[in-house]
Design an enzyme around this catalytic site. Sequence first.
Site, PDB file in Angstrom:
ATOM      1  N   GLN A  91       0.836  -1.136  -0.060  1.00 37.76           N
ATOM      2  CA  GLN A  91       0.043   0.152  -0.063  1.00 37.76           C
ATOM      3  C   GLN A  91       1.086   1.151   0.071  1.00 37.76           C
ATOM      4  O   GLN A  91       0.404   2.576  -0.209  1.00 37.76           O
ATOM      5  CB  GLN A  91      -1.078   0.090   1.286  1.00 37.76           C
ATOM      6  CG  GLN A  91      -1.849  -1.349   1.452  1.00 37.76           C
ATOM      7  CD  GLN A  91      -2.238  -1.270   2.573  1.00 37.76           C
ATOM      8  OE1 GLN A  91      -3.704  -0.536   2.866  1.00 37.76           O
ATOM      9  NE2 GLN A  91      -2.040  -1.849   3.600  1.00 37.76           N
ATOM     10  N   HIS A 109      -1.472   1.175  -4.577  1.00 38.52           N
ATOM     11  CA  HIS A 109      -1.858   2.576  -4.015  1.00 38.52           C
ATOM     12  C   HIS A 109      -0.903   3.646  -4.915  1.00 38.52           C
ATOM     13  O   HIS A 109      -1.015   4.944  -4.622  1.00 38.52           O
ATOM     14  CB  HIS A 109      -1.750   3.262  -2.568  1.00 38.52           C
ATOM     15  CG  HIS A 109      -2.906   2.555  -1.694  1.00 38.52           C
ATOM     16  ND1 HIS A 109      -2.873   2.264  -0.721  1.00 38.52           N
ATOM     17  CD2 HIS A 109      -4.003   1.882  -2.275  1.00 38.52           C
ATOM     18  CE1 HIS A 109      -3.982   1.919  -0.043  1.00 38.52           C
ATOM     19  NE2 HIS A 109      -4.672   1.219  -1.146  1.00 38.52           N
ATOM     20  N   GLY A 175       2.612  -4.523   9.086  1.00 33.35           N
ATOM     21  CA  GLY A 175       2.573  -3.125   9.210  1.00 33.35           C
ATOM     22  C   GLY A 175       1.447  -2.558   8.845  1.00 33.35           C
ATOM     23  O   GLY A 175       1.564  -1.297   8.083  1.00 33.35           O
TER      24      GLY A 175
HETATM   25  N1  APR Z   1       6.622  -2.100  13.028  1.00 31.93           N
HETATM   26  C1  APR Z   1       5.787  -2.618  12.575  1.00 31.93           C
HETATM   27  N2  APR Z   1       4.338  -2.037  12.183  1.00 31.93           N
HETATM   28  C2  APR Z   1       4.329  -0.867  12.621  1.00 31.93           C
HETATM   29  C3  APR Z   1       5.334  -0.039  13.113  1.00 31.93           C
HETATM   30  C4  APR Z   1       6.950  -0.617  13.291  1.00 31.93           C
HETATM   31  N3  APR Z   1       7.740  -0.032  13.577  1.00 31.93           N
HETATM   32  N4  APR Z   1       5.287   1.283  13.346  1.00 31.93           N
HETATM   33  C5  APR Z   1       3.642   1.395  13.032  1.00 31.93           C
HETATM   34  N5  APR Z   1       3.402  -0.041  12.526  1.00 31.93           N
HETATM   35  C6  APR Z   1       1.828  -0.253  12.254  1.00 31.93           C
HETATM   36  C7  APR Z   1       0.923   0.265  13.036  1.00 31.93           C
HETATM   37  O1  APR Z   1       0.574  -0.776  14.460  1.00 31.93           O
HETATM   38  C8  APR Z   1      -0.169   0.276  12.289  1.00 31.93           C
HETATM   39  O2  APR Z   1      -0.977  -1.082  12.123  1.00 31.93           O
HETATM   40  O3  APR Z   1       1.601   0.349  11.001  1.00 31.93           O
HETATM   41  C9  APR Z   1       0.380   0.671  10.752  1.00 31.93           C
HETATM   42  C10 APR Z   1      -0.136   1.963  10.148  1.00 31.93           C
HETATM   43  O4  APR Z   1      -1.256   2.214  10.011  1.00 31.93           O
HETATM   44  P1  APR Z   1      -1.630   3.257   8.899  1.00 31.93           P
HETATM   45  O5  APR Z   1      -0.909   4.657   9.351  1.00 31.93           O
HETATM   46  O6  APR Z   1      -3.111   3.120   8.926  1.00 31.93           O
HETATM   47  O7  APR Z   1      -0.811   2.699   7.702  1.00 31.93           O
HETATM   48  P2  APR Z   1      -1.684   1.924   6.353  1.00 31.93           P
HETATM   49  O8  APR Z   1      -2.328   0.690   7.226  1.00 31.93           O
HETATM   50  O9  APR Z   1      -0.455   1.566   5.580  1.00 31.93           O
HETATM   51  O10 APR Z   1      -2.723   3.083   5.666  1.00 31.93           O
HETATM   52  C11 APR Z   1      -3.448   2.092   4.725  1.00 31.93           C
HETATM   53  O11 APR Z   1      -4.419   4.254   4.145  1.00 31.93           O
HETATM   54  O12 APR Z   1      -3.932   6.637   4.173  1.00 31.93           O
HETATM   55  C12 APR Z   1      -4.357   5.567   3.271  1.00 31.93           C
HETATM   56  O13 APR Z   1      -3.439   5.063   1.424  1.00 31.93           O
HETATM   57  C13 APR Z   1      -3.147   5.062   2.576  1.00 31.93           C
HETATM   58  O14 APR Z   1      -1.933   3.193   1.936  1.00 31.93           O
HETATM   59  C14 APR Z   1      -2.499   3.977   3.192  1.00 31.93           C
HETATM   60  C15 APR Z   1      -3.585   3.260   3.628  1.00 31.93           C
END
Ligand code: APR
Length: 233
Positions: A91, A109, A175
């Site tokens: 993503q 994405h 993640g």
């Molecule tokens: N190691 C592992 N996981 C981690 C770490 C780390 N150091 N730091 C944060 N996380 C995890 C959090 O627990 C959470 O589950 O990363 C995730 C971040 O979540 P989001 O910020 O929602 O990111 P994501 O899930 O990629 O968002 C999905 O939303 O805004 C849109 O297009 C955008 O691709 C993105 C989509």
Amino acid sequence: MPDIRNIVILTGAGISAESGIDTFRGGGGLWEQHRVEDVATPEAFERDPNLVLRFYDMRRAAIQEKLPNPAHDALARLDRAWNGDLLIVTQNVDDLHERAGASRVLHMHGEHLNAWCTYCDERSRWTGPLADRPPCPRCGARALRPDVVWFGEMPYRMEEIYAAMRTAHLFVSIGTSGAVYPAAGFVRDARSLGAQTLELNLERSQGSSWFDETRLGSASEVVPAWVEEVLAG
Ligand code: APR
């Protein structure tokens, strides 16, 4: 572990967090001081193209200063060594999977280092700014936008993703918060298709209960450990 030949891996912002790239929902939902809705929607681009282009120029420049972390390196190692099917569906719009050496990567994405001409539809590799409205390398129109899938737009290459899911023996989510569809629904699709499901995350995601197994920890630790286990058979 029963015979695992085909693997689909979904990655989210959490795999790049330790490389210094902000997640979206970590710091109070602000995306580098902007609400995501104000910069990551077609309406925002229509309303204030300069704000949106400047925002993505800043992120494109920042990403180029970041480096892959051990989690990206481990997935690249798995990609190189794995004889079965393997697809990293990310993503993320950064190119850290590729810079770590992974090749079977699909950006659902979009990609920060591409510019998309809204006039001739050409996508060009782009590392510089777009806010000064440079001409499209193919048609010359000053109509370039970030090649990033905004809210309300269709993610890319969904057919390829579902085709890979249909033959996957193992689905691993790394993640990602499970907050945004269709990616958040992949674990249920994988289960219904008979795959085992594993979540590697710092905290449990919204879809955590759908996974057969969850391993909590930072990506730079839990991902290499999992890859070593898989490669050891
Ligand atoms: N190691 C592992 N996981 C981690 C770490 C780390 N150091 N730091 C944060 N996380 C995890 C959090 O627990 C959470 O589950 O990363 C995730 C971040 O979540 P989001 O910020 O929602 O990111 P994501 O899930 O990629 O968002 C999905 O939303 O805004 C849109 O297009 C955008 O691709 C993105 C989509």
